[in-house]
Scaffold this active site. Sequence first.
Site, PDB file in Angstrom:
ATOM      1  CD  GLU A 164      -3.772  10.713  18.797  1.00  0.00           C
ATOM      2  OE1 GLU A 164      -3.405  10.048  17.809  1.00  0.00           O
ATOM      3  OE2 GLU A 164      -3.393  10.443  19.954  1.00  0.00           O
ATOM      4  CD  GLN A 222      -2.459   1.299   2.752  1.00  0.00           C
ATOM      5  OE1 GLN A 222      -1.941   0.766   3.737  1.00  0.00           O
ATOM      6  NE2 GLN A 222      -3.590   1.956   2.821  1.00  0.00           N
ATOM      7  N   GLY A 223       0.851   1.992  -1.086  1.00  0.00           N
ATOM      8  CA  GLY A 223       1.669   3.208  -1.189  1.00  0.00           C
ATOM      9  C   GLY A 223       0.847   4.461  -0.971  1.00  0.00           C
ATOM     10  CE1 TYR A 224      -4.116   4.174  -0.723  1.00  0.00           C
ATOM     11  CE2 TYR A 224      -5.197   5.053   1.215  1.00  0.00           C
ATOM     12  CZ  TYR A 224      -5.272   4.437  -0.008  1.00  0.00           C
ATOM     13  OH  TYR A 224      -6.505   4.086  -0.505  1.00  0.00           O
ATOM     14  CB  SER A 225       2.246   6.979   4.617  1.00  0.00           C
ATOM     15  OG  SER A 225       1.112   6.435   5.231  1.00  0.00           O
ATOM     16  CD  GLU A 275      -5.241   0.696   6.070  1.00  0.00           C
ATOM     17  OE1 GLU A 275      -5.530   1.605   5.270  1.00  0.00           O
ATOM     18  OE2 GLU A 275      -4.122   0.571   6.588  1.00  0.00           O
TER      19      GLU A 275
HETATM   20  C1  LIG Z   1       3.028  -0.527  11.494  1.00  0.00           C
HETATM   21  C2  LIG Z   1       2.657   0.462  10.444  1.00  0.00           C
HETATM   22  C3  LIG Z   1       2.430   0.031   9.146  1.00  0.00           C
HETATM   23  C4  LIG Z   1       2.099   0.948   8.163  1.00  0.00           C
HETATM   24  N1  LIG Z   1       1.913   0.500   6.887  1.00  0.00           N
HETATM   25  C5  LIG Z   1       1.662   1.398   5.909  1.00  0.00           C
HETATM   26  C6  LIG Z   1       1.559   0.973   4.560  1.00  0.00           C
HETATM   27  O1  LIG Z   1       1.706  -0.205   4.242  1.00  0.00           O
HETATM   28  N2  LIG Z   1       1.325   1.908   3.619  1.00  0.00           N
HETATM   29  C7  LIG Z   1       1.150   3.222   3.922  1.00  0.00           C
HETATM   30  O2  LIG Z   1       0.892   4.008   3.025  1.00  0.00           O
HETATM   31  N3  LIG Z   1       1.279   3.669   5.211  1.00  0.00           N
HETATM   32  C8  LIG Z   1       1.529   2.785   6.192  1.00  0.00           C
HETATM   33  N4  LIG Z   1       1.670   3.218   7.476  1.00  0.00           N
HETATM   34  C9  LIG Z   1       1.639   4.649   7.749  1.00  0.00           C
HETATM   35  C10 LIG Z   1       0.438   5.124   8.531  1.00  0.00           C
HETATM   36  O3  LIG Z   1      -0.705   5.164   7.720  1.00  0.00           O
HETATM   37  C11 LIG Z   1       0.792   6.513   9.083  1.00  0.00           C
HETATM   38  O4  LIG Z   1       1.848   6.340  10.001  1.00  0.00           O
HETATM   39  C12 LIG Z   1      -0.377   7.143   9.781  1.00  0.00           C
HETATM   40  O5  LIG Z   1      -1.347   7.507   8.860  1.00  0.00           O
HETATM   41  C13 LIG Z   1       0.064   8.394  10.571  1.00  0.00           C
HETATM   42  O6  LIG Z   1       0.801   9.266   9.786  1.00  0.00           O
HETATM   43  P1  LIG Z   1       2.222   9.827  10.248  1.00  0.00           P
HETATM   44  O7  LIG Z   1       3.061   8.672  10.655  1.00  0.00           O
HETATM   45  O8  LIG Z   1       2.725  10.698   9.151  1.00  0.00           O
HETATM   46  O9  LIG Z   1       1.939  10.678  11.550  1.00  0.00           O
HETATM   47  P2  LIG Z   1       1.368  12.152  11.598  1.00  0.00           P
HETATM   48  O10 LIG Z   1       0.214  12.275  10.687  1.00  0.00           O
HETATM   49  O11 LIG Z   1       2.491  13.096  11.411  1.00  0.00           O
HETATM   50  O12 LIG Z   1       0.828  12.234  13.077  1.00  0.00           O
HETATM   51  C14 LIG Z   1       1.692  12.551  14.184  1.00  0.00           C
HETATM   52  C15 LIG Z   1       0.807  12.732  15.411  1.00  0.00           C
HETATM   53  O13 LIG Z   1      -0.082  13.849  15.227  1.00  0.00           O
HETATM   54  C16 LIG Z   1      -1.438  13.449  15.410  1.00  0.00           C
HETATM   55  N5  LIG Z   1      -2.317  14.131  14.472  1.00  0.00           N
HETATM   56  C17 LIG Z   1      -2.070  14.333  13.152  1.00  0.00           C
HETATM   57  N6  LIG Z   1      -3.109  14.971  12.586  1.00  0.00           N
HETATM   58  C18 LIG Z   1      -4.046  15.141  13.549  1.00  0.00           C
HETATM   59  C19 LIG Z   1      -5.363  15.718  13.585  1.00  0.00           C
HETATM   60  N7  LIG Z   1      -5.916  16.218  12.489  1.00  0.00           N
HETATM   61  N8  LIG Z   1      -6.041  15.703  14.754  1.00  0.00           N
HETATM   62  C20 LIG Z   1      -5.486  15.177  15.877  1.00  0.00           C
HETATM   63  N9  LIG Z   1      -4.248  14.625  15.916  1.00  0.00           N
HETATM   64  C21 LIG Z   1      -3.540  14.608  14.766  1.00  0.00           C
HETATM   65  C22 LIG Z   1      -1.441  11.953  15.148  1.00  0.00           C
HETATM   66  O14 LIG Z   1      -2.530  11.308  15.790  1.00  0.00           O
HETATM   67  C23 LIG Z   1      -0.102  11.532  15.696  1.00  0.00           C
HETATM   68  O15 LIG Z   1      -0.187  11.333  17.081  1.00  0.00           O
HETATM   69  C24 LIG Z   1       1.986   2.326   8.485  1.00  0.00           C
HETATM   70  C25 LIG Z   1       2.227   2.750   9.788  1.00  0.00           C
HETATM   71  C26 LIG Z   1       2.565   1.848  10.748  1.00  0.00           C
HETATM   72  C27 LIG Z   1       2.831   2.343  12.146  1.00  0.00           C
END
Ligand SMILES: Cc1cc2nc3c(=O)[nH]c(=O)nc-3n(C[C@H](O)[C@H](O)[C@H](O)COP(=O)(O)OP(=O)(O)OC[C@H]3O[C@@H](n4cnc5c(N)ncnc54)[C@H](O)[C@@H]3O)c2cc1C
Length: 394
Positions: A381, A128-131, A246
């Site tokens: 969150e 999954q290439g989202y993040s 998901e």
């Molecule tokens: C084990 C694991 C597997 C993963 N696998 C995949 C994958 O296969 N493909 C993929 O694309 N991604 C994957 N991810 C990524 C995952 O989707 C992101 O880590 C997640 O969406 C959070 O984004 P971020 O890490 O950039 O944190 P951020 O978005 O930077 O968040 C940092 C902190 O700020 C808080 N925050 C951010 N925005 C808000 C808001 N609007 N309101 C309140 N609080 C907020 C968050 O809750 C968090 O505590 C994976 C992550 C993990 C941990």
Amino acid sequence: MDLHLNPKDLAFRERIRAFLDENLSPETRRAASLTTGFIHDPEIAVVFHRALHRMGWSVPHWPVEHGGTGWTAVERTIFESECARAGAPIYNGAGSHMVGPVIMHFGTDEQKKKYLPRIVAGEDCWAQGYSEPGSGSDLASLRTRAVREGEHYVINGQKIWTTHAHKANRIFALVRTSTGGKKQEGISFLLMDMNLPGITVRPIIGNGGDHEFNEVFFDNVRAPVSGLVGEENKGWEVAKYLLEFERGGNPAAGRVRAQFTRVVNLIGAQCPGDPDIAARLGELGSDLDAMEMIELCALSASQAGVNPGPMSSLLKLRWSQLRQQIAELALDALGVDALRWIGERPLYETLRLPATEEELLAVTPRYLNFRAYTILGGTTEIQTGILARAMLGL
Ligand SMILES: Cc1cc2nc3c(=O)[nH]c(=O)nc-3n(C[C@H](O)[C@H](O)[C@H](O)COP(=O)(O)OP(=O)(O)OC[C@H]3O[C@@H](n4cnc5c(N)ncnc54)[C@H](O)[C@@H]3O)c2cc1C
């Protein structure tokens, strides 16, 4: 609501149990039980997936026309719970629970014909290439650029946290095809092969010592336009649809209960009679019952053709918290023994010890890796924000 299984359901459960006894080898069970990350290695899971496929059970949640089973919500719950209880691994949820339903809903006939049978048979492993760095919760700010050149998109950018990208042969990715208008409007959803020239995968080792996620770099990658799902620039709608699956599209309670049962057994051996631990177990057990009930409501709604919707956020919130709390309880039950650490992975290849000792060595890495449950698929969150908007009208 009558929560007792009727004779037909009991017979169904017996059939599943007999199948599991016959098709889940001790090696596969051991490898699954010593998996310390949040996802099973495809190498161990695909063997069981093929056995399911031979029965026509590899994607039970799909419509029958695409290879699903047509089981009722109760039968699906029984199946998932029995698989979890037996310690069966799950093969490539990104294929069967994410991109598969998306292709069925938004894909062209060619895409359905090309990709769906391969997911059913376990022939493809999807990532999954989202993040992206800086675009996780705020996914719509993603910057990986795709510029159309004839019958190809030329892609440049970076994805991150891409689970099992080092094992996958395909990836679905959100890419920016337009920079005009609102940030949600210029996004497209693309299917690609991982072996395209210009794709580089770099490992990220998690805090529990496992290699599960990666960075994926796109450097002038030429991806065929035939991989576009839905309309160009309308990928946000596709992306959101996928996230509902998901977060809550698959019964999770069976897996959480299996984890809970293992910890109950571990506590029975490590610290029987400890009143604090017993109180926490009781609390977790009733929280688990409550989550199971919510899940049954969601499942019967989906049986009636209703999308999980915000209910999926509630489920994701609860199962991720419960999985962490159970892992934490196991860690506390171990006391100082939790400090023993084996660095090599996977543990099922490294260890050759009596089963109970092996089990203890998996507790701490699992606790550390499970911290990720409240981040992946949308953080706690973000889920509470969705629930507040949906249920409180905020
Ligand atoms: C084990 C694991 C597997 C993963 N696998 C995949 C994958 O296969 N493909 C993929 O694309 N991604 C994957 N991810 C990524 C995952 O989707 C992101 O880590 C997640 O969406 C959070 O984004 P971020 O890490 O950039 O944190 P951020 O978005 O930077 O968040 C940092 C902190 O700020 C808080 N925050 C951010 N925005 C808000 C808001 N609007 N309101 C309140 N609080 C907020 C968050 O809750 C968090 O505590 C994976 C992550 C993990 C941990």
